[in-house]
Design a protein around this motif. Structure first.
Motif, PDB file in Angstrom:
ATOM      1  N   CYS A 544       0.682  -1.066   0.050  1.00 56.82           N
ATOM      2  CA  CYS A 544       0.102  -0.220   0.144  1.00 56.82           C
ATOM      3  C   CYS A 544       0.953   1.358  -0.102  1.00 56.82           C
ATOM      4  N   ALA A 545       1.838   1.330   0.671  1.00 55.84           N
ATOM      5  CA  ALA A 545       2.807   2.500   0.811  1.00 55.84           C
ATOM      6  C   ALA A 545       3.324   2.799  -0.509  1.00 55.84           C
ATOM      7  N   GLU A 546       3.886   1.860  -1.218  1.00 54.92           N
ATOM      8  CA  GLU A 546       4.578   2.021  -2.554  1.00 54.92           C
ATOM      9  C   GLU A 546       3.301   2.229  -3.492  1.00 54.92           C
ATOM     10  N   ALA A 547       2.221   1.702  -3.587  1.00 51.90           N
ATOM     11  CA  ALA A 547       1.043   2.246  -4.583  1.00 51.90           C
ATOM     12  C   ALA A 547       0.627   3.538  -4.168  1.00 51.90           C
ATOM     13  N   ALA A 548       0.670   3.994  -3.024  1.00 49.63           N
ATOM     14  CA  ALA A 548       0.404   5.572  -2.303  1.00 49.63           C
ATOM     15  C   ALA A 548       1.484   6.292  -3.001  1.00 49.63           C
ATOM     16  N   ARG A 549       2.635   5.773  -2.848  1.00 45.43           N
ATOM     17  CA  ARG A 549       3.742   6.885  -3.411  1.00 45.43           C
ATOM     18  C   ARG A 549       3.557   7.160  -4.714  1.00 45.43           C
ATOM     19  N   ARG A 550       3.181   6.171  -5.339  1.00 48.91           N
ATOM     20  CA  ARG A 550       3.189   6.424  -7.027  1.00 48.91           C
ATOM     21  C   ARG A 550       1.940   7.176  -7.380  1.00 48.91           C
ATOM     22  N   ALA A 551       0.870   6.960  -6.461  1.00 48.82           N
ATOM     23  CA  ALA A 551      -0.379   7.771  -6.690  1.00 48.82           C
ATOM     24  C   ALA A 551      -0.312   9.069  -6.029  1.00 48.82           C
ATOM     25  N   PRO A 555      -0.246   6.831   2.590  1.00 45.39           N
ATOM     26  CA  PRO A 555      -0.281   5.215   2.603  1.00 45.39           C
ATOM     27  C   PRO A 555      -1.737   4.856   3.373  1.00 45.39           C
ATOM     28  N   GLU A 556      -2.416   5.588   4.409  1.00 42.48           N
ATOM     29  CA  GLU A 556      -3.406   5.065   4.953  1.00 42.48           C
ATOM     30  C   GLU A 556      -4.455   5.056   4.071  1.00 42.48           C
ATOM     31  N   ALA A 557      -4.415   5.810   2.962  1.00 44.63           N
ATOM     32  CA  ALA A 557      -5.552   6.027   2.110  1.00 44.63           C
ATOM     33  C   ALA A 557      -5.971   4.677   1.245  1.00 44.63           C
ATOM     34  N   LEU A 558      -5.143   3.664   1.306  1.00 53.11           N
ATOM     35  CA  LEU A 558      -5.269   2.512   0.432  1.00 53.11           C
ATOM     36  C   LEU A 558      -5.180   1.405   1.134  1.00 53.11           C
ATOM     37  N   VAL A 559      -6.182   0.454   0.681  1.00 52.35           N
ATOM     38  CA  VAL A 559      -6.055  -1.027   1.169  1.00 52.35           C
ATOM     39  C   VAL A 559      -6.187  -1.787  -0.191  1.00 52.35           C
ATOM     40  N   CYS A 560      -5.717  -3.196   0.051  1.00 47.96           N
ATOM     41  CA  CYS A 560      -6.063  -3.980  -1.033  1.00 47.96           C
ATOM     42  C   CYS A 560      -7.418  -4.338  -1.405  1.00 47.96           C
ATOM     43  N   GLY A 561      -7.724  -4.679  -2.670  1.00 44.63           N
ATOM     44  CA  GLY A 561      -9.070  -5.175  -3.008  1.00 44.63           C
ATOM     45  C   GLY A 561      -9.249  -5.996  -3.959  1.00 44.63           C
TER      46      GLY A 561
END
Length: 593
Positions: A544-551, A555-561
């Protein structure tokens, strides 16, 4: 290759609850009888068929071996003997004392003396019939009880191993016993009955190495032995352990790998080698036959005081895992479920000209438990106690050390299991209305470790990463031969992240992947579960931290789905998983020793 079409994937329940039963493709294939085993290969250019000439005699000297006629047969592409083995002509997990191809002596009926690769199975079998071998019979060692003084089958004699476990003063304890029972016990040789017998395909890689697709129990261990036999570096050999039709210890040793690999390298073409049922029974691993004299004594109240075991195990013509089986036999022969003041358990492991004995489900514990539990019944009967009551008086309690003084972690307390067994309706006496039937109910208890045991290192691990396409890739070295590991992995990962089952790729049993240790002793399911529980939470946070960095999001804004996307607000646009090799880092986990 068996097609995978029309195999349902079904989800029951709701995503909101995140509690569902997932019926995946592997389950559907197994239920439908469509599992693809190691020898179910798609068409391969130049595929050859291998066959092995077994000696068919118990013990003999090889006087002459003539393969010229076989080499001249139609369709024959290679005939190999011991002279053609480029590396070490021997294999075995404990001792490499079993020849791949025998040179000057055979020690049991299943010994291989030559092998053939031909265009068709029929041509390969015809070539075997054209091989001329002359044998000079040697004395046969058929009884393990007298094998120590018989004709030596190996350098150093026929006594392969001998051990004794002791506790307390046995003679003094026996002298205080009010009741002593002494009996002899014999357990027979048994053969595994796999759904698929030993088989595989060896495929040259065009660079001097090869890949072997095979039913086995440890691709990493097989690779090391196979490389040594073929005179290759380990990195030149790849083992792909595919779905296996049962193993239970019988595929722990090398089976077809050395000869299939030798023929493939000799011809430069893929070679399929698959043993039929008769050949599997003749050459495959057996359960150790055991002869044991057991003496057990107790006081007037039925408290166990003394226990002595003298056992002889027949390991057959070669060692295989016999030394380790002997140790496990002795552990179980100490009657580890019960408190006994003093014991002496002695065992000997001997070579004979019988079939090779090695790993077999229970690993020696079954033979010992049969004798121990029979002694408990005999003592109970002599004292006029029920089998349940006699055992209840002697069971170890949680927190008490084991028979070697080791700490014991019970899955369930033995007394609790005994209590549940005693409540079974099976204990109700028969009505006796139908005189044609005799009914009876018996009781036996046993303890079995979930792992390699005997203080052996029992570490295992896996790898969790992202594929370049942004899919979740989970790798373990274990082999699936009935545990349904693939769907265990998918269930654990999809529940923990969470994601959809279709987002996960599972890779098992490859020697160029993580080394999880052998698929044996019921350990694979436990290790897989422990590794994933240890790795998944931290890996999901990094993901989540890596995906959030790219977006450009916190980090707390994302969870897997489901679908492989990271979403926190279902109304917002989904963020794809970062598909850049193993970013955000490959998670690797290992179970503790």
């Amino acid at each position: 290759m068996i097609p995978d079409t029309d195999l349902p994937v079904q989800t029951l329940g709701t995503d909101r609850q995140r509690e569902h039963w997932w019926v995946g493709p592997e389950t559907a294939r197994r239920v439908a009888g469509r599992t693809a085993y190691a020898t179910d290969v798609p068409p391969l250019d130049g595929l050859l068929h291998g066959a092995v000439l077994r000696c068919g005699v118990a013990h003999a000297r090889v006087v002459s071996l003539d393969v010229r006629g076989a080499r001249a047969m139609p369709g024959v592409r290679a005939v190999v003997t011991a002279e053609d083995v480029p590396g070490t002509n021997g294999f075995g997990i404990v001792l490499r004392d079993q020849p791949v191809l025998c040179r000057d002596r055979v020690r049991f009926e299943g010994d291989a003396v030559a092998a053939v690769a031909a265009d068709t199975p029929e041509q390969a079998r015809a070539a075997l019939a054209a091989i001329e071998v002359t044998y000079e019979p040697l004395p046969i060692v058929g009884d393990a009880l007298s094998a120590a003084e018989a004709w030596p089958l190996h350098e150093g004699g026929n006594l392969l191993a001998e051990h004794t476990l002791r506790r307390g003063e046995l003679d003094a304890a026996l002298a205080r016993c009010a009741l002593v029972v002494e009996q002899d016990y014999r357990t027979p040789r048994q053969m595994h009955a796999f759904m698929e017998t030993e088989g595989g395909v060896a495929i040259p890689d065009g660079r001097g190495g090869l890949c072997v697709q095979v039913g086995c129990q440890s691709g990493h261990r097989d690779r090391l032995q196979l490389a040594d036999i073929l005179g290759l570096a380990p990195e030149q050999v790849t083992i792909r352990a595919v779905a296996t039709g049962g193993a239970f210890g019988g595929k722990d040793e090398l089976t077809v790998q050395p000869i299939a690999g030798l023929l493939a390298l000799r011809t430069g073409r893929p070679v399929r080698l698959h043993l039929d049922r008769f050949e599997s029974c003749r050459s495959g691993i057996k359960r150790h036959p055991v002869v044991a004299r057991v003496t057990t004594g107790c006081d007037r109240d039925g408290r166990l005081l003394a226990h002595r075991v003298d056992a002889v195990l027949d390991t057959g013509a070669y060692a295989s895992l016999g030394p380790a089986v002997l140790e496990n036999y002795l552990d179980h022969a100490t009657a580890p479920l019960y408190r006994i003041e003093a014991y002496q358990v002695h065992g000997r492991l001997l070579y004979t000209n019988n079939g090779v004995a090695g790993a077999f489900r229970g690993f020696g514990g079954n033979q010992a438990t049969f004798a121990v539990e029979s002694q408990m019944d005999a003592l109970a009967a002599r004292l006029g106690l029920t089998p349940v009551e006699f055992r209840r008086r002697n069971l170890r309690r949680p927190g008490e050390p084991g028979s070697r003084g080791q700490p014991v972690r019970w899955t369930r307390p033995p007394a609790e299991l005994l209590h549940l067994a005693a409540r079974s309706p099976l204990w109700r006496p028969s009505s006796g209305e139908d005189p044609r039937w005799l009914e009876g109910t018996g009781l036996a208890m046993g303890g079995q470790g979930n792992g390699l045991g005997d203080g052996l290192p029992d570490a295992g691990g896996g790898r969790l990463s992202l594929s370049p396409e942004g899919r979740i890739r989970v790798e373990f070295g274990f082999v699936d031969y009935g545990q349904n590991l693939t769907e265990l992995v998918i269930r654990r990962v999809s529940e923990a992240l969470p994601c959809a089952p279709e987002d996960i790729d599972v890779v098992l049993g490859r020697s160029d992947g993580p080394d999880s240790g052998p698929t044996s002793a019921s350990r694979s399911t436990v290790v897989v579960d422990q590794v994933l529980r240890a790795v998944l939470p931290g890996w999901a946070r990094r993901l989540c931290a890596e995906a959030a960095r790219r977006a450009g999001l916190p980090p707390e804004a994302l969870v897997c789905g489901p679908g492989g996307h990271l979403v926190a607000d279902p109304e917002a646009a989904a963020v794809p998983l970062p598909g850049a090799g193993r970013e955000p880092g490959a998670g690797a986990g290992r179970t503790p020793r």
